[in-house]
Design an enzyme around this catalytic site. Sequence first.
Site, PDB file in Angstrom:
ATOM      1  N   SER A 199      -9.686  -1.225   7.070  1.00  0.00           N
ATOM      2  CA  SER A 199      -9.149  -0.945   5.782  1.00  0.00           C
ATOM      3  C   SER A 199      -8.505  -2.074   5.202  1.00  0.00           C
ATOM      4  CB  SER A 199      -8.352   0.219   5.975  1.00  0.00           C
ATOM      5  OG  SER A 199      -9.166   1.389   5.695  1.00  0.00           O
ATOM      6  N   LYS A 258       0.867  -1.083   0.214  1.00  0.00           N
ATOM      7  CA  LYS A 258      -0.002   0.037  -0.042  1.00  0.00           C
ATOM      8  C   LYS A 258       0.709   1.058   0.055  1.00  0.00           C
ATOM      9  CE  LYS A 258      -3.948   1.890   2.818  1.00  0.00           C
ATOM     10  NZ  LYS A 258      -4.703   1.381   3.991  1.00  0.00           N
ATOM     11  N   SER A 316      -9.629   1.350   3.032  1.00  0.00           N
ATOM     12  CA  SER A 316      -8.976   2.442   1.966  1.00  0.00           C
ATOM     13  C   SER A 316      -7.923   1.688   1.393  1.00  0.00           C
ATOM     14  CB  SER A 316      -8.148   3.163   3.008  1.00  0.00           C
ATOM     15  OG  SER A 316      -7.513   2.563   3.995  1.00  0.00           O
TER      16      SER A 316
HETATM   17  N1  GLN Z   1     -12.937   3.715   6.671  1.00  0.00           N
HETATM   18  C1  GLN Z   1     -12.580   3.829   8.006  1.00  0.00           C
HETATM   19  C2  GLN Z   1     -12.329   5.189   7.991  1.00  0.00           C
HETATM   20  O1  GLN Z   1     -12.352   6.016   7.050  1.00  0.00           O
HETATM   21  C3  GLN Z   1     -11.156   2.882   8.437  1.00  0.00           C
HETATM   22  C4  GLN Z   1     -10.173   3.236   7.359  1.00  0.00           C
HETATM   23  C5  GLN Z   1      -8.859   2.488   7.795  1.00  0.00           C
HETATM   24  O2  GLN Z   1      -9.042   1.156   8.274  1.00  0.00           O
HETATM   25  N2  GLN Z   1      -7.725   2.899   7.283  1.00  0.00           N
HETATM   26  O3  GLN Z   1     -11.527   5.811   8.730  1.00  0.00           O
END
Ligand code: GLN
Length: 494
Positions: free
Chosen positions: A178, A79, A154
């Site tokens: 994410s 990532k 994400s």
């Molecule tokens: N979707 C969640 C957020 O927007 C989790 C994001 C993540 O795990 N990086 O914060």
Amino acid sequence: MSLTGLTAHELSELLRKREISSTELTERHLDLINALEGKINAFVTVTGEDALKQAREIDERRARGEELPPLAGIPAALKDNMCTKGVKTTCSSNILYNFIPPYDATVTEKLSAAGAVIMGKCNMDEFAMGSSTENSGFAPTRNPHDLRAVPGGSSGGSAASVAAGEVVFSLGSDTGGSIRQPASFCGVIGLKPTYGYVSRYGLIAFASSLDQIGPFTRDMTDCALVMNAIFGHDPKDSTSAPVEVPDFTGFLKDDVKGLKIGIPKEYMQSGIDPQVAVAVKKAIEKLEELGAFCEEVSLPHTEYALPAYYIIAPAEASSNLARYDGVRYGLRVEADDTISMFNETRSRGFGEEVKRRIMLGTYALSSGYYDAYYLKALKIRTLVKQDFDEAFKKFDCLLTPTSPTSAFDFGEKADDPLSMYMSDICTIPVNLAGIPALSLPFDTVNGRPVGLQLIGKAFDEGTLLRVAYTLEQNTDLTRPKPDLEGALQNGKQS
Ligand code: GLN
């Protein structure tokens, strides 16, 4: 023989027997990346030259008769929030569009030491804030199972790259879901480790008390192999746990007899797509048939987890993201005076969602509101953790859906942050409690994969591996294959 779509352990065997070379394997994966990226857009940066160089080195070492570790010569991706020395690391943000780290993250170093061939850096929601990869500051990633659908987020690029066969495995980060949510949407395995089990050194911080790095793989054996490579104590990360790391492949046992699995009732209630609930029930029946005891359990503070997360995560983010000011690195928008330079840089460099979080977090931490919001959220965090502690007195692990729905369409939730936030309702409590959880593909709904979430006790990833491996061995529902013919045809035309 098609070399893309196989697992790391299958390819490792072919490499060991010298039936294929790592160079050939890397070339085939680069070909597929070239053919598909116009449609999928899983990568921010493809490092083809570097990858071929690493592959040739592995081939030379093998030719000299060296015994190599199982991930040696296997194409992988990171990532784009994990630092790679000399290779652009952007967090999919315009504010870091030109940032080239002078050092490697610990996970980058560990994968290199394991001989993995790094093919590039994957697209993501900007600074890991989002659940669809639509918040990427560059362009969204598409779901290999259905190009009209989001890949989740994400870590959408990391999940899509594995689902599409562009790489064999990848790493993502999980602050509130994410890794698990995109794994569920893309039909691959994703594991969020116990907080502190994998080093965060060189992971660009979103919310430091919640962030963890973990693998995306196509099967459970690969999941254990990648865990072996990246887990472990790191003196460079003060939150890293000083614990021994077992050989995770030792937990891959086709046996759940006598295991007690809790089914938290709060996760099966409102907002769960009935077809997702059917898939979870099918998994429960299968596990019972194989000798596990499944029983409903209550985690009463679940409904407060999401609001608490959306205070704690933005609060930490507002502090972590203060460093992007145009002075040290990244974007700098020149202006007449220093304050205007800060303002212009931050207002042009950050996207809408990131700005929303910074404002939310700054507000929650400001004097007068700290007690009302931040402190209260921390208290809820403790209660959520106590719910899990209580459940684990009776159960070996818990089983829930990973996300309330399968992948949704592009644009469906983009203008409604709250409904986007809800897609992590099943994953967020796990980050608040710091415990491990894994998403395993289990069936599809209208061609879009569904994920099961297995939640475990701190440092007991082993039980999760065991349950998931047993399901994998006893059903044919855990490896949904995307049909990429259409994308390949169109990719060639465009
Ligand atoms: N979707 C969640 C957020 O927007 C989790 C994001 C993540 O795990 N990086 O914060």
